[in-house]
Write a protein that holds these residues in place. Sequence first.
Motif, PDB file in Angstrom:
ATOM      1  N   ALA A  48       5.506   8.723  -6.946  1.00 20.35           N
ATOM      2  CA  ALA A  48       6.843   9.008  -6.598  1.00 20.35           C
ATOM      3  C   ALA A  48       7.003   9.650  -5.139  1.00 20.35           C
ATOM      4  O   ALA A  48       8.001  10.001  -4.869  1.00 20.35           O
ATOM      5  CB  ALA A  48       7.588   9.861  -7.862  1.00 20.35           C
ATOM      6  N   TYR A  49       6.031  10.120  -4.757  1.00 20.82           N
ATOM      7  CA  TYR A  49       6.107  10.982  -3.526  1.00 20.82           C
ATOM      8  C   TYR A  49       5.004  10.384  -2.563  1.00 20.82           C
ATOM      9  O   TYR A  49       3.950  10.676  -2.456  1.00 20.82           O
ATOM     10  CB  TYR A  49       5.721  12.375  -3.622  1.00 20.82           C
ATOM     11  N   ALA A  50       5.563   9.353  -1.710  1.00 28.53           N
ATOM     12  CA  ALA A  50       4.736   8.400  -0.740  1.00 28.53           C
ATOM     13  C   ALA A  50       5.305   7.863   0.250  1.00 28.53           C
ATOM     14  O   ALA A  50       6.548   7.682   0.137  1.00 28.53           O
ATOM     15  CB  ALA A  50       3.830   7.633  -1.709  1.00 28.53           C
ATOM     16  N   TYR A  51       4.596   7.283   1.183  1.00 29.39           N
ATOM     17  CA  TYR A  51       4.997   6.374   2.187  1.00 29.39           C
ATOM     18  C   TYR A  51       4.430   4.970   1.567  1.00 29.39           C
ATOM     19  O   TYR A  51       3.555   4.747   0.745  1.00 29.39           O
ATOM     20  CB  TYR A  51       4.532   6.404   3.566  1.00 29.39           C
ATOM     21  N   ARG A  52       5.348   3.981   1.829  1.00 30.78           N
ATOM     22  CA  ARG A  52       4.822   2.750   1.153  1.00 30.78           C
ATOM     23  C   ARG A  52       5.068   1.425   2.153  1.00 30.78           C
ATOM     24  O   ARG A  52       6.397   1.199   2.598  1.00 30.78           O
ATOM     25  CB  ARG A  52       6.005   2.234   0.026  1.00 30.78           C
ATOM     26  N   LEU A  53       4.103   0.884   2.412  1.00 32.93           N
ATOM     27  CA  LEU A  53       4.160  -0.375   3.278  1.00 32.93           C
ATOM     28  C   LEU A  53       4.315  -1.460   2.204  1.00 32.93           C
ATOM     29  O   LEU A  53       3.482  -1.782   1.562  1.00 32.93           O
ATOM     30  CB  LEU A  53       2.854  -0.553   4.101  1.00 32.93           C
ATOM     31  N   ALA A  54       5.581  -2.169   2.392  1.00 36.68           N
ATOM     32  CA  ALA A  54       5.919  -3.311   1.388  1.00 36.68           C
ATOM     33  C   ALA A  54       5.806  -4.539   2.210  1.00 36.68           C
ATOM     34  O   ALA A  54       6.405  -4.803   3.155  1.00 36.68           O
ATOM     35  CB  ALA A  54       7.051  -2.931   0.604  1.00 36.68           C
ATOM     36  N   LEU A  55       5.368  -5.772   1.393  1.00 35.90           N
ATOM     37  CA  LEU A  55       5.368  -6.988   1.808  1.00 35.90           C
ATOM     38  C   LEU A  55       6.281  -7.828   0.615  1.00 35.90           C
ATOM     39  O   LEU A  55       6.025  -7.456  -0.593  1.00 35.90           O
ATOM     40  CB  LEU A  55       4.151  -7.787   2.119  1.00 35.90           C
ATOM     41  N   ASN A  56       7.020  -8.660   1.003  1.00 38.67           N
ATOM     42  CA  ASN A  56       7.923  -9.684  -0.204  1.00 38.67           C
ATOM     43  C   ASN A  56       7.253 -11.007   0.243  1.00 38.67           C
ATOM     44  O   ASN A  56       6.713 -11.447   1.199  1.00 38.67           O
ATOM     45  CB  ASN A  56       9.113  -9.312  -0.301  1.00 38.67           C
ATOM     46  N   CYS A  57       7.684 -11.870  -0.939  1.00 40.46           N
ATOM     47  CA  CYS A  57       7.117 -13.041  -1.033  1.00 40.46           C
ATOM     48  C   CYS A  57       7.912 -14.015  -0.576  1.00 40.46           C
ATOM     49  O   CYS A  57       7.849 -15.415  -0.550  1.00 40.46           O
ATOM     50  CB  CYS A  57       6.920 -13.605  -2.593  1.00 40.46           C
ATOM     51  N   SER A  58       8.995 -13.583   0.558  1.00 38.77           N
ATOM     52  CA  SER A  58       9.788 -14.352   1.199  1.00 38.77           C
ATOM     53  C   SER A  58       9.246 -14.248   2.670  1.00 38.77           C
ATOM     54  O   SER A  58       9.797 -14.753   3.590  1.00 38.77           O
ATOM     55  CB  SER A  58      11.266 -13.729   1.047  1.00 38.77           C
ATOM     56  N   GLY A  59       8.163 -13.348   2.855  1.00 39.03           N
ATOM     57  CA  GLY A  59       7.309 -13.455   4.218  1.00 39.03           C
ATOM     58  C   GLY A  59       8.027 -12.287   5.029  1.00 39.03           C
ATOM     59  O   GLY A  59       8.008 -12.413   6.391  1.00 39.03           O
ATOM     60  N   GLN A  60       8.415 -11.019   4.467  1.00 37.41           N
ATOM     61  CA  GLN A  60       8.957  -9.937   5.203  1.00 37.41           C
ATOM     62  C   GLN A  60       8.030  -8.786   4.926  1.00 37.41           C
ATOM     63  O   GLN A  60       7.329  -8.567   4.029  1.00 37.41           O
ATOM     64  CB  GLN A  60      10.359  -9.822   4.762  1.00 37.41           C
ATOM     65  N   VAL A  61       8.321  -8.059   5.712  1.00 34.04           N
ATOM     66  CA  VAL A  61       7.593  -6.420   5.587  1.00 34.04           C
ATOM     67  C   VAL A  61       8.522  -5.354   5.748  1.00 34.04           C
ATOM     68  O   VAL A  61       9.544  -5.578   6.621  1.00 34.04           O
ATOM     69  CB  VAL A  61       6.289  -6.450   6.767  1.00 34.04           C
ATOM     70  N   MET A  97       1.047  -1.307   0.245  1.00 33.47           N
ATOM     71  CA  MET A  97      -0.002  -0.056  -0.150  1.00 33.47           C
ATOM     72  C   MET A  97       1.032   1.319   0.034  1.00 33.47           C
ATOM     73  O   MET A  97       1.826   1.398   0.680  1.00 33.47           O
ATOM     74  CB  MET A  97      -0.850  -0.029   1.162  1.00 33.47           C
ATOM     75  N   LEU A  98       0.454   2.279  -0.830  1.00 29.46           N
ATOM     76  CA  LEU A  98       0.737   3.562  -0.909  1.00 29.46           C
ATOM     77  C   LEU A  98       0.101   4.366  -0.034  1.00 29.46           C
ATOM     78  O   LEU A  98      -1.298   4.386  -0.034  1.00 29.46           O
ATOM     79  CB  LEU A  98       1.122   4.114  -2.410  1.00 29.46           C
ATOM     80  N   PHE A  99       0.763   5.381   0.800  1.00 24.06           N
ATOM     81  CA  PHE A  99      -0.204   6.159   1.514  1.00 24.06           C
ATOM     82  C   PHE A  99       0.216   7.397   1.883  1.00 24.06           C
ATOM     83  O   PHE A  99       1.592   7.802   1.690  1.00 24.06           O
ATOM     84  CB  PHE A  99      -0.667   5.433   2.976  1.00 24.06           C
TER      85      PHE A  99
END
Length: 182
Positions: free
Chosen positions: A57-70, A49-51
């Motif tokens: 290009a100007y945002a905060y980003r909550l990122a999850l990956n497919c290796s089980g990390q945040v 999610m971008l919020f």
Amino acid sequence: IVSDKRLFLAVNNSPAYLASVYSGLILTDFYAETTVSINRCTGDDAYGMLFRAGSEAYAYRLALNCSGQVRVDRLRGGETYPLQNWEASGDVPPGAPGAVKLGVWTAGAELRFFLNDHYQFTVLDPLFKSGSIGYFAESQSALGMNVGFSDLVVNSVAYVSPTPTPTPSKTPLPSRTPRPTQ
């Protein structure tokens, strides 16, 4: 693709980054949650999610990956600044298929993150004070990736810090107390 009140982001040629930001929404302090369906995803592929976004290009980003990390980043003019490095979480599905509920709580500079209603961590960053919400998918693998976002709910937040900043006051000086007389 938008279909049946869901946004699907599909990356078929890697490496590639796709993002979509809702342009008609400006939020300041809020709690937002959404459900992510992971349909195709491996290794370092990431989504989230971008919020408080002014754009992709100007945002905060909550990122999850497919290796089980945040992790959480600040995106600013094409540069990525990690605010919380990759951290393992039992709430992140390791690959596909899978599903996870993302939760983002913002009040002032305080940003709190939840996965499947479980608190993950808090980040403090005062840079972006308001903006929109969006989603992204970033594929690093040759297989590409496919994720769907649905059930977005946004609530306002009225928050008062439990430890307010003390108001300076003059410290009284000790005075001499007369001795009792007999």
